[in-house]
Design a protein around this motif. Structure first.
Motif, PDB file in Angstrom:
ATOM      1  N   VAL A   1       9.364   7.555 -25.205  1.00 28.02           N
ATOM      2  CA  VAL A   1       9.667   6.113 -25.214  1.00 28.02           C
ATOM      3  C   VAL A   1      10.379   5.723 -26.491  1.00 28.02           C
ATOM      4  O   VAL A   1       9.933   6.138 -27.572  1.00 28.02           O
ATOM      5  N   PRO A   2      11.429   4.916 -26.467  1.00 35.81           N
ATOM      6  CA  PRO A   2      12.146   4.375 -25.310  1.00 35.81           C
ATOM      7  C   PRO A   2      13.432   5.125 -25.044  1.00 35.81           C
ATOM      8  O   PRO A   2      14.383   4.523 -24.577  1.00 35.81           O
ATOM      9  N   HIS A   3      13.469   6.422 -25.335  1.00 32.92           N
ATOM     10  CA  HIS A   3      14.727   7.159 -25.257  1.00 32.92           C
ATOM     11  C   HIS A   3      15.029   7.706 -23.869  1.00 32.92           C
ATOM     12  O   HIS A   3      16.101   8.243 -23.638  1.00 32.92           O
ATOM     13  N   GLN A   4      14.069   7.596 -22.967  1.00 30.47           N
ATOM     14  CA  GLN A   4      14.292   8.103 -21.617  1.00 30.47           C
ATOM     15  C   GLN A   4      14.006   7.013 -20.590  1.00 30.47           C
ATOM     16  O   GLN A   4      13.247   6.079 -20.868  1.00 30.47           O
ATOM     17  N   VAL A   5      14.593   7.142 -19.430  1.00 34.98           N
ATOM     18  CA  VAL A   5      14.271   6.222 -18.346  1.00 34.98           C
ATOM     19  C   VAL A   5      12.798   6.356 -17.980  1.00 34.98           C
ATOM     20  O   VAL A   5      12.180   7.392 -18.205  1.00 34.98           O
ATOM     21  N   MET A   6      12.257   5.297 -17.422  1.00 34.17           N
ATOM     22  CA  MET A   6      10.857   5.302 -17.010  1.00 34.17           C
ATOM     23  C   MET A   6      10.777   5.512 -15.491  1.00 34.17           C
ATOM     24  O   MET A   6      11.249   4.668 -14.726  1.00 34.17           O
ATOM     25  N   PRO A   7      10.195   6.623 -15.054  1.00 37.50           N
ATOM     26  CA  PRO A   7      10.039   6.830 -13.607  1.00 37.50           C
ATOM     27  C   PRO A   7       9.099   5.769 -13.028  1.00 37.50           C
ATOM     28  O   PRO A   7       8.029   5.517 -13.594  1.00 37.50           O
ATOM     29  N   LYS A   8       9.510   5.137 -11.943  1.00 39.55           N
ATOM     30  CA  LYS A   8       8.696   4.021 -11.425  1.00 39.55           C
ATOM     31  C   LYS A   8       8.609   3.995  -9.905  1.00 39.55           C
ATOM     32  O   LYS A   8       7.778   3.283  -9.349  1.00 39.55           O
ATOM     33  N   LEU A   9       9.466   4.749  -9.233  1.00 39.85           N
ATOM     34  CA  LEU A   9       9.483   4.687  -7.766  1.00 39.85           C
ATOM     35  C   LEU A   9       9.697   6.092  -7.213  1.00 39.85           C
ATOM     36  O   LEU A   9      10.564   6.823  -7.686  1.00 39.85           O
ATOM     37  N   VAL A  10       8.872   6.446  -6.248  1.00 38.69           N
ATOM     38  CA  VAL A  10       9.030   7.735  -5.592  1.00 38.69           C
ATOM     39  C   VAL A  10       9.674   7.506  -4.228  1.00 38.69           C
ATOM     40  O   VAL A  10       9.154   6.758  -3.395  1.00 38.69           O
ATOM     41  N   TYR A  11      10.815   8.126  -4.041  1.00 37.85           N
ATOM     42  CA  TYR A  11      11.557   8.003  -2.783  1.00 37.85           C
ATOM     43  C   TYR A  11      11.302   9.250  -1.935  1.00 37.85           C
ATOM     44  O   TYR A  11      11.529  10.371  -2.395  1.00 37.85           O
ATOM     45  N   ILE A  12      10.806   9.042  -0.742  1.00 39.59           N
ATOM     46  CA  ILE A  12      10.648  10.162   0.192  1.00 39.59           C
ATOM     47  C   ILE A  12      11.278   9.773   1.522  1.00 39.59           C
ATOM     48  O   ILE A  12      11.516   8.590   1.790  1.00 39.59           O
ATOM     49  N   SER A  13      11.556  10.759   2.364  1.00 34.95           N
ATOM     50  CA  SER A  13      12.037  10.440   3.705  1.00 34.95           C
ATOM     51  C   SER A  13      11.186  11.198   4.708  1.00 34.95           C
ATOM     52  O   SER A  13      10.696  12.287   4.429  1.00 34.95           O
ATOM     53  N   ASN A  14      10.983  10.569   5.866  1.00 34.30           N
ATOM     54  CA  ASN A  14      10.153  11.176   6.904  1.00 34.30           C
ATOM     55  C   ASN A  14      10.706  10.780   8.276  1.00 34.30           C
ATOM     56  O   ASN A  14      10.731   9.605   8.591  1.00 34.30           O
ATOM     57  N   SER A  15      11.170  11.739   9.062  1.00 28.46           N
ATOM     58  CA  SER A  15      11.387  13.112   8.732  1.00 28.46           C
ATOM     59  C   SER A  15      12.406  13.220   7.607  1.00 28.46           C
ATOM     60  O   SER A  15      13.224  12.326   7.418  1.00 28.46           O
ATOM     61  N   THR A  16      12.336  14.345   6.878  1.00 29.28           N
ATOM     62  CA  THR A  16      13.231  14.537   5.741  1.00 29.28           C
ATOM     63  C   THR A  16      14.633  14.903   6.215  1.00 29.28           C
ATOM     64  O   THR A  16      14.872  15.133   7.397  1.00 29.28           O
ATOM     65  N   GLU A  17      15.537  15.004   5.253  1.00 27.84           N
ATOM     66  CA  GLU A  17      16.909  15.401   5.526  1.00 27.84           C
ATOM     67  C   GLU A  17      16.970  16.824   6.069  1.00 27.84           C
ATOM     68  O   GLU A  17      17.988  17.237   6.620  1.00 27.84           O
ATOM     69  N   LEU A  18      15.881  17.583   5.907  1.00 26.02           N
ATOM     70  CA  LEU A  18      15.834  18.950   6.426  1.00 26.02           C
ATOM     71  C   LEU A  18      15.042  19.029   7.713  1.00 26.02           C
ATOM     72  O   LEU A  18      14.761  20.120   8.216  1.00 26.02           O
ATOM     73  N   GLY A  19      14.637  17.889   8.259  1.00 26.38           N
ATOM     74  CA  GLY A  19      13.927  17.890   9.533  1.00 26.38           C
ATOM     75  C   GLY A  19      12.427  18.079   9.420  1.00 26.38           C
ATOM     76  O   GLY A  19      11.719  18.046  10.422  1.00 26.38           O
ATOM     77  N   THR A  20      11.932  18.275   8.207  1.00 23.71           N
ATOM     78  CA  THR A  20      10.491  18.470   8.018  1.00 23.71           C
ATOM     79  C   THR A  20       9.771  17.120   8.006  1.00 23.71           C
ATOM     80  O   THR A  20      10.394  16.079   7.910  1.00 23.71           O
ATOM     81  N   ILE A  21       8.438  17.186   8.100  1.00 26.69           N
ATOM     82  CA  ILE A  21       7.664  15.936   8.161  1.00 26.69           C
ATOM     83  C   ILE A  21       6.473  15.943   7.205  1.00 26.69           C
ATOM     84  O   ILE A  21       6.034  16.992   6.745  1.00 26.69           O
ATOM     85  N   TYR A  22       5.970  14.735   6.935  1.00 26.49           N
ATOM     86  CA  TYR A  22       4.729  14.578   6.174  1.00 26.49           C
ATOM     87  C   TYR A  22       3.568  14.459   7.152  1.00 26.49           C
ATOM     88  O   TYR A  22       3.628  13.677   8.098  1.00 26.49           O
ATOM     89  N   GLN A  23       2.515  15.207   6.895  1.00 25.65           N
ATOM     90  CA  GLN A  23       1.269  15.034   7.631  1.00 25.65           C
ATOM     91  C   GLN A  23       0.455  13.933   6.942  1.00 25.65           C
ATOM     92  O   GLN A  23       0.713  13.586   5.787  1.00 25.65           O
ATOM     93  N   ALA A  24      -0.492  13.411   7.665  1.00 29.67           N
ATOM     94  CA  ALA A  24      -1.299  12.299   7.132  1.00 29.67           C
ATOM     95  C   ALA A  24      -1.904  12.662   5.770  1.00 29.67           C
ATOM     96  O   ALA A  24      -1.830  11.873   4.820  1.00 29.67           O
ATOM     97  N   LYS A  25      -2.467  13.835   5.690  1.00 26.05           N
ATOM     98  CA  LYS A  25      -3.134  14.211   4.444  1.00 26.05           C
ATOM     99  C   LYS A  25      -2.145  14.292   3.279  1.00 26.05           C
ATOM    100  O   LYS A  25      -2.449  13.896   2.157  1.00 26.05           O
ATOM    101  N   GLU A  26      -0.981  14.815   3.558  1.00 32.69           N
ATOM    102  CA  GLU A  26       0.033  14.908   2.509  1.00 32.69           C
ATOM    103  C   GLU A  26       0.456  13.522   2.015  1.00 32.69           C
ATOM    104  O   GLU A  26       0.620  13.291   0.819  1.00 32.69           O
ATOM    105  N   LEU A  27       0.632  12.621   2.953  1.00 30.35           N
ATOM    106  CA  LEU A  27       1.057  11.277   2.556  1.00 30.35           C
ATOM    107  C   LEU A  27      -0.068  10.552   1.812  1.00 30.35           C
ATOM    108  O   LEU A  27       0.176   9.814   0.859  1.00 30.35           O
ATOM    109  N   GLU A  28      -1.285  10.796   2.229  1.00 35.62           N
ATOM    110  CA  GLU A  28      -2.424  10.192   1.535  1.00 35.62           C
ATOM    111  C   GLU A  28      -2.502  10.660   0.082  1.00 35.62           C
ATOM    112  O   GLU A  28      -2.701   9.868  -0.834  1.00 35.62           O
ATOM    113  N   GLU A  29      -2.346  11.960  -0.100  1.00 36.91           N
ATOM    114  CA  GLU A  29      -2.413  12.493  -1.469  1.00 36.91           C
ATOM    115  C   GLU A  29      -1.286  11.928  -2.339  1.00 36.91           C
ATOM    116  O   GLU A  29      -1.490  11.578  -3.494  1.00 36.91           O
TER     117      GLU A  29
END
Lengths: 343, 343, 343, 343
Positions: A128-156
């Motif tokens: 701090v403050p020399h780097q950006v602050m990570p604040k948002l996690v972007y995911i896609s479901n199904s992903t760009e590779l056709g894979t998916i998140y299971q309930a447990k994975e999304l919960e974690e």
């Protein structure tokens, strides 16, 4: 003309949508999303996710949805985190950066993010403050590779984000396909509980146009409409978007269309599989990536259009086949015939 | 339900458009504007303007067109100039500024810009490098006040811009209405010769969605498509936009629809006029601004929807009436009946 | 060489500053504002304003301070409000817009804003979500025209802003001059109570470089340092800024320097006044705008540099004279001699 | 207090600079970089690089220089390419992205870029218009890892960039150190010939503040000053920057100071080397990264400040030692004594 397995937006839209467009065409409706079709569509979505206090906004496409959502949430010095295959990273001409925000890329095999992928990024961004602050996690479901998140994975992942004060945003350009995958145990309702914001993709699942952004976290709802207007995404004839989602949400048409696309892809996948063909990723949605010989690619290309995705070695490449809500049995069967004949 | 004169985007689209959407719905077409309908529509537009070397791009709406065009042309330190009534200044939630550019506002009575309006702005922006550099003149035709540019006015402005190395950009959200006004001597061909860039508005003239950006100046064409994608304006199912303009451009439907709207407005204007009613501006397009008594407003409001535009004094206000490609004689006649009965 | 009354940044800095720079030059200090001089300077400022929970940040110049402050506070769709003479509007090359934010301009005679000036702007910006949302009021004290805010005026404005959920930001590039004006009843302490954020200008009051941003409102303090770094404003050798303010804050040097500048200007003002000369604005700080004949301008220009500010008629123009912390009696007296001789 | 090897900006500036600041302090000079010191400094730089048609601009710091240069060159859809260790990627809080531009990161061992590193990035960015367009190659010399470009390497990179229509921009925050490295065969003149734009870092080489941006490519010079003002980087008292570079450029002081820093680092490096210590990178500038035991780190930390850079295994870590223009023999010798005693 050859049949195309290049993508899931080659055809127009489900006939019900055109039917309703025709029926109400000459009605006078309020503009800018205040028409009765948009209002009903939004209500239907909120009922389906069983979250009366979520807010729904309809926009035209995925890049637009991504840039509006991310720029509305982040402060100037905050950034997003994405798997390296993320659409926002590689396929949107720097749309997110054009709104002023960096995206940190994380290499993952399957296009998915897990807490263990994110921890090192958080660890290496503490100067701090020399780097950006990570604040948002972007995911896609199904992903760009056709894979998916299971309930447990999304919960974690959701738990991890909340503990670390990160927002979780799911790009649902192919959410229907993700949720109706034969191996998925995740529900739309659960997605709404576990994410701060997500969208239901229409364009790739039977709509002419449209993605439905759903904001679950109250603090992110404030004044959201301003962002839509400012980014040029507020259609004067909002009925066009409203009718897409009104029809898709009726009687689970949205999920039926996605399931159909998945099933057609699985038929082809199984045909390849039964011949011992390997895949770039083990997918259960409407995208498959079989690794086939150059000779087979040549033969298939005589009758079908598709993308050669990635060269594996001198003789073999992975191809990408995408099926849609409207991919018929004829096309699938004649494709499978070639596989059976040639392999 | 009351008939609405609130705007020209209350109804859906001309039936020909829906007809073609239906006909080609299940065809597979290339995505992202490479479909054959978009390609044909662009060719038709270039034929109409008789400029084979212009480039055409189709986007969804006016704010989107404005922000893409302006941000693609200006360097970070350059700014646009607009009449104070300009849509970009007041009605787009700061969309242009959000791309980093200031808009200098010039007060004018009629919503139009003349060289004499611009000269003082250039004069007062010479304190290099402490001030923004004016580089683009934004005009609309018809204007936000319903007024229009005559050929001679546009020629003078165009000459002035070229002499002063300013780009001239015409917002044509209502270009059809401007060009088919009974008093206009300007042609589409001439607009293409005199501007660097302009757009043909579809949304307010019978399309469900869509504006056609026409880039006449070669140097502004380079890589333009990147800007469209980056701003989230590239529709996957580009056919939706292509079909709008393909149908509108056939047999001059675009101009017929606009002329109809204008004529319906003129009928109402003449009815007011014959009763000695004054207008906020003397317009000859589909927007009129009669100044009427509060009592008359109340009576009219029982049967019609419209905006009360500007309070003139305690007893009188200007109202705004807008007619569309689909405003029927019934509505117009019954509105005129009230005028004749009450005044 | 002619003596210049063009501005208050023609000379270097107060000797005390150079003295301390020399003394500590070879000391090793922490970088990026963590040096002991910066830390002490910040403490001194907080003591002077008697607000222990304010936060202080040192940056290089006024445009930098303005763009960092405004962009850190506003959400993408929010805008600032400024008097039309505001430095942010006319003299910063669109710096604020380059961060994505519009500034709404309000015409005022004296460069000051009152609640009655702002109310119509709020009234005319209620078309949600089609217009930017006004959220921050930018004022300067002393203003760009040399005028000042009295305590009562600032109290009224502050109350109004709080009632209307607007942030109040004071550009204090010449705050010393404003507060030490012979007619001012405002104190630095009161400024800190009445504004959400303000800055103490160093560059125009005896520093080589530097403005001290003071954030009084807790919610605006969060993560502020990130904005400074991101905009390229975090000096590695922060001691350079720290020492400026450490010296200026000692024994009220800051106010003594400003008062001196004001007094020199008032001497010249009184000389003009006693000859019946009119002024563009009735100022009591270090900027004066006497309206004089072209002949007198010619004579004065032989010995002095200054700006001809505004042509009043064919024969007369207002000139701008600015005095500084270092304007000596010799220059002032010889200027007055000419006035007395010529008028 | 411990002696710090943490960075090269812990001390103030070379005494000659303070001397000149003192001498001219009360002179009246033109503002905003038009003072005679800035003008002379710029001329001196142009003489040294033997390019009369280059343009020179003085700004305050490296992040500021980087963001101004990159945002002034790139169109909205264009991006920069950088080695993954690039300062713009990791240490500037997203400053470049905040101006709207993506930076593509390339993993390299030594912080340098070669054509072979860049080719795959160009190859994988050809999906027009769905991806950003790479347009500028950002390198630093010496790099963030202390390594340097040799003449032949820079020539190859420069040729490659020109063939591929990429701009080449060299971050010279430590250019003095790079060019005076005992193994360097590159000259300042050659840097000016081979890059489109570069800067001479002052802050890390004996100046209180300042980087001198040199624009060699004519087309990049146009209106550059506007960018400096807009980003808040135009100091009113430009003399402060002018004097830094005027003094540094006299009699090659700039290179003498850098050479001294390098030599002090090499003394320590050789001390480690003679004990068989390995290094993270084989550097010949003022940054060294010896890999030492935790025990040694502890002992050294009793007398010196430095960063532990990277854990190598449970028992060893690389530390970063940076020497400056002012690092004296005492500190170096006593550090070496510990090495000799402990290893």
């Amino acid at each position: 003309m050859k049949f195309s397995f290049k993508n899931d937006y080659s055809e127009g839209c489900h006939p019900n949508i055109l039917q309703t467009l025709l029926q109400c065409n000459l009605e006078q409706q309020a503009g800018y999303g205040e028409d009765e079709y948009s209002l009903k569509a939004k209500e239907l979505i909120k009922e389906k996710i069983k979250k009366a206090d979520s807010e729904v906004y309809l926009v035209s496409g995925g890049t637009q949805a991504n840039l509006i959502v991310i720029s509305s949430i982040l402060k100037p010095y905050q950034c997003a985190i994405s798997a390296s295959s993320g659409h926002v990273l590689n396929n949107e001409t720097g749309a997110i950066e054009a709104t002023g925000h960096k995206i940190l890329s994380i290499e993952t095999e399957d296009g998915k993010l897990r807490p263990s992928d994110i921890i090192p990024v958080l660890e290496s961004h503490k100067n701090v403050p020399h780097q950006v602050m990570p604040k948002l996690v972007y995911i896609s479901n199904s992903t760009e590779l056709g894979t998916i998140y299971q309930a447990k994975e999304l919960e974690e992942l959701s738990d991890f984000c909340r503990q670390n004060r990160l927002y979780l945003f799911m790009d649902g350009a192919r959410l229907g396909h993700g949720l109706t995958s034969e191996i998925s145990d995740l529900t739309l309702e659960r997605v709404a509980e576990l994410t701060d914001i997500f969208y239901l993709g229409g364009t790739k699942n039977g709509a002419l146009i449209g993605e439905a952004i759903v904001i679950n976290t109250i603090s992110l709802q404030e004044d959201f409409a301003f962002n839509i207007k400012q980014k040029g995404a507020l259609l004067a004839k909002g009925r066009l978007l409203g009718i897409q989602f009104l029809e898709l949400m009726k009687d689970d048409l949205y999920f039926d269309l996605a399931k159909h696309a998945n099933q057609q892809a699985m038929k082809i996948k199984n045909a390849f599989r039964s011949k011992g063909v390997q895949f770039l990723a083990d997918t259960y949605t409407n995208q498959i990536f079989p690794i086939v010989s150059n000779e087979l690619i040549e033969v298939l290309s005589e009758s079908f259009d598709f993308f050669v995705w990635k060269k594996v070695n001198e003789d073999f490449s992975a191809i990408r086949l995408i099926t849609s809500w409207n991919t018929g049995d004829d096309a699938v069967n004649s494709f499978i015939e070639i596989i059976n004949r040639e392999l």
